[in-house]
Structure formats: C-alpha cells, structure tokens
Design a protein around this motif. Structure first.
Motif, mmCIF file in Angstrom:
data_model
loop_
_atom_site.group_PDB
_atom_site.id
_atom_site.type_symbol
_atom_site.label_atom_id
_atom_site.label_comp_id
_atom_site.label_asym_id
_atom_site.label_seq_id
_atom_site.Cartn_x
_atom_site.Cartn_y
_atom_site.Cartn_z
ATOM 1 N N TYR B 101 0.731 -1.347 -0.123
ATOM 2 C CA TYR B 101 -0.115 0.070 0.116
ATOM 3 C C TYR B 101 0.970 1.321 -0.009
ATOM 4 N N ASP B 104 2.509 2.065 -3.366
ATOM 5 C CA ASP B 104 1.561 2.278 -4.212
ATOM 6 C C ASP B 104 1.163 4.029 -4.128
ATOM 7 N N TRP B 105 1.095 4.252 -2.649
ATOM 8 C CA TRP B 105 0.647 5.519 -2.214
ATOM 9 C C TRP B 105 2.012 6.582 -2.603
ATOM 10 N N ARG B 107 4.322 6.322 -4.896
ATOM 11 C CA ARG B 107 4.266 6.439 -6.367
ATOM 12 C C ARG B 107 3.242 7.381 -6.931
ATOM 13 N N ALA B 108 1.977 7.058 -6.240
ATOM 14 C CA ALA B 108 0.840 7.885 -6.699
ATOM 15 C C ALA B 108 1.072 9.395 -6.245
ATOM 16 N N ALA B 109 1.778 9.639 -5.150
ATOM 17 C CA ALA B 109 1.900 10.970 -4.868
ATOM 18 C C ALA B 109 3.310 11.582 -5.318
ATOM 19 N N GLY B 110 4.039 10.878 -6.290
ATOM 20 C CA GLY B 110 4.895 11.502 -7.137
ATOM 21 C C GLY B 110 6.325 11.423 -6.566
ATOM 22 N N ARG B 112 9.833 9.322 -6.344
ATOM 23 C CA ARG B 112 10.595 8.546 -7.291
ATOM 24 C C ARG B 112 11.188 7.272 -6.694
#
Lengths: 162, 162
Positions: B101, B104-105, B107-110, B112
């Motif tokens: 989780y 994924d968070w 990555r989605a939050a930008g 790197r």
C-alpha cells in the motif's frame, strides 16, 4: 582559528552564508526557501546535540558545524554532523577543522561511529574531505538529490568508526 | 483486510502493540521508553505524510503504517515508511499488504523512490519481505544498532525505485 560554542548572538553572522548555501540547493537536503528564524532553530542545537562556530583571530565567523545524535533508541550510539563554511573563507582548512572537531567531540561524548545521511555526490570537495578524515561510502542512494544544474544525482551515506 | 486512514480514535487500538514493539527495542530505532502521547504524535502523521491502519472484517486493527517524506529540499522526491503489525496477527500478510500500500501511495504521490533508513539486520522477516517487494540493500551501517539480545548488529539502508 578557534572553534567554540555557537550562540544565538552568532546567528546574524552565520545566516548570510547559511542562507546562501541553503538557497543554492546544491549541497544540503534542506528546504531551499528555509527562513531565517526556522533556519536558526534548525541549526543551533541544544544538548545533547551541539553547534559550534569556527572564528578567525579577529572574531569573524568563518564556518559552523552542527553535531547531533543520528539515530535514536538502540541506535543512539551513532552521531551525525553537518558543516557550512562561508564561501568567502573557503580553502583555508575551516571545513577540515570543523569536521575533525566534530569527530573528536563525538568520540569523547561516547558515540561509536559517525554517519552522514546525505552527502551529495557532486559535492566532491566534501566527499574528498570526509574520505581523507576516515569516512567511507556505505552506499549511494541513486538519484536521491535533484541538483539544480546537474539534475538527479546520488546521495552518499558516509560512515566512520570513532 | 482493509487499509484506511488512521485517526486519533485508532490510537488506543494501536498503542498496545506499538508499545510492545518499541519497548522490546529489537526492530525500531525509537526510544524504548517512548510514552503513549509522544508515541501517538510520532506515529500519526499529518499531510503531506500519512498514517494508515490495516483492519480486519470486524474492524480490529491488525497493523499500521506511517508514510513520510524521507529527505527534504532537493531530496524531497524520496519517500520513507515504517510498519508495525500486531504480533497477535503475524503471518497473515498484514505487513506485506501495508508495505505494498505504501509503495502504491508513494508512487501515486509523485515520489521517485522509497528509502528505509534503518532496517535492523537481525529483523530477517522484514528484510526478506522488503526484498520480495523490490527493495535492495544500499548499504549497511556496521554495528549501527545495539540489539538487546544479539549485541551490536548492522542497520540496513534499503531502497527501491517507484
């Protein structure tokens, strides 16, 4: 050159070069827009941590160091430190004197090792200095730092036993 | 199992196993005598950081994760995270779910990359889990952690790109 405890009275002398170094964003993982008051609270440490200044014979502040516990709890025998030298006084051994001082302090304070968490790999002057004082690169965080001119570069984790 | 935002209302359910894990002093570089209020402020993060809980079908808190910016300034694209699973619910994939989780968070939050700063090398369960989820050991701080039973052991710095 004398190295002595930094006080809030030293801050007006530290801030101009501290600000210049932080705002340049090339060597520290600090917010580049860090303000004067926040910067002071950031840099001037209280016990058990310490902050010192290196001063010239006339009292001019040439550079400064911050020494701190790096890990907590059962990692609290690992020290950390950061250094800033006024670019106007670069090349006079100020950084080396501050780093040596911090190593001696950490050893005397009972720390078993010193770890630098984020040494920008393009800061070759610092990397070379630390190596010459016994630090090794434990590892490098790839693309850990977005250098304003060089793009993404690595962040070294450096270490030496005390 | 559901993963959702942690709130202060969840703290009474988190604290017993949080306290047990921290006080044991075997896996976290937290002060082993960390108190309940300080622990809460430590663990329950505010934006842009986050804290979540993994809950069972009956609402029982099984584990928790803290996700945060790891470096600041020009290193602020590197995330960090920590996980605690109630030992009573070990072996059910809670840690894996929380780690997945958080990846994924981040990555989605930008972010790197994600970096773990201090993974105790004797915590082989965690090391194996992180490796299975794509993390590598960037380096190991020798004797970085004083394990209450094993003595001085290494602290891994682990990393994966996102």
């Amino acid at each position: 050159m004398l190295i002595r405890e930094a006080t809030t009275e030293d801050w007006p002398a530290i801030w101009p070069f501290f600000h210049r170094i932080v705002a340049a964003g090339e060597t520290f993982t600090y917010p580049t827009e860090l303000g004067e008051t926040e910067g002071r609270d950031w840099w001037l440490q209280v016990a058990p941590n310490r902050s010192v200044v290196a001063v010239g014979d006339d009292g001019t502040v040439l550079g400064t160091a911050k020494m701190n516990v790096n890990h907590l709890g059962n990692g609290a025998h690992i020290a950390g430190a950061s250094y800033m030298v006024d670019p106007a006084y670069a090349g006079r051994g100020v950084g080396r004197a501050l780093c040596t001082y911090s190593i001696d302090w950490a050893r005397a304070a009972g720390f078993r090792a010193m770890q630098f968490n984020a040494v920008v790999e393009t800061n070759t002057y610092a990397v070379k200095l630390y190596r010459s004082l016994g630090f090794d690169i434990l590892g490098t965080l790839p693309e850990g730092f977005r250098h304003p001119a060089e793009g993404y570069v690595g962040l070294h984790i450096m270490h030496r036993r005390l």
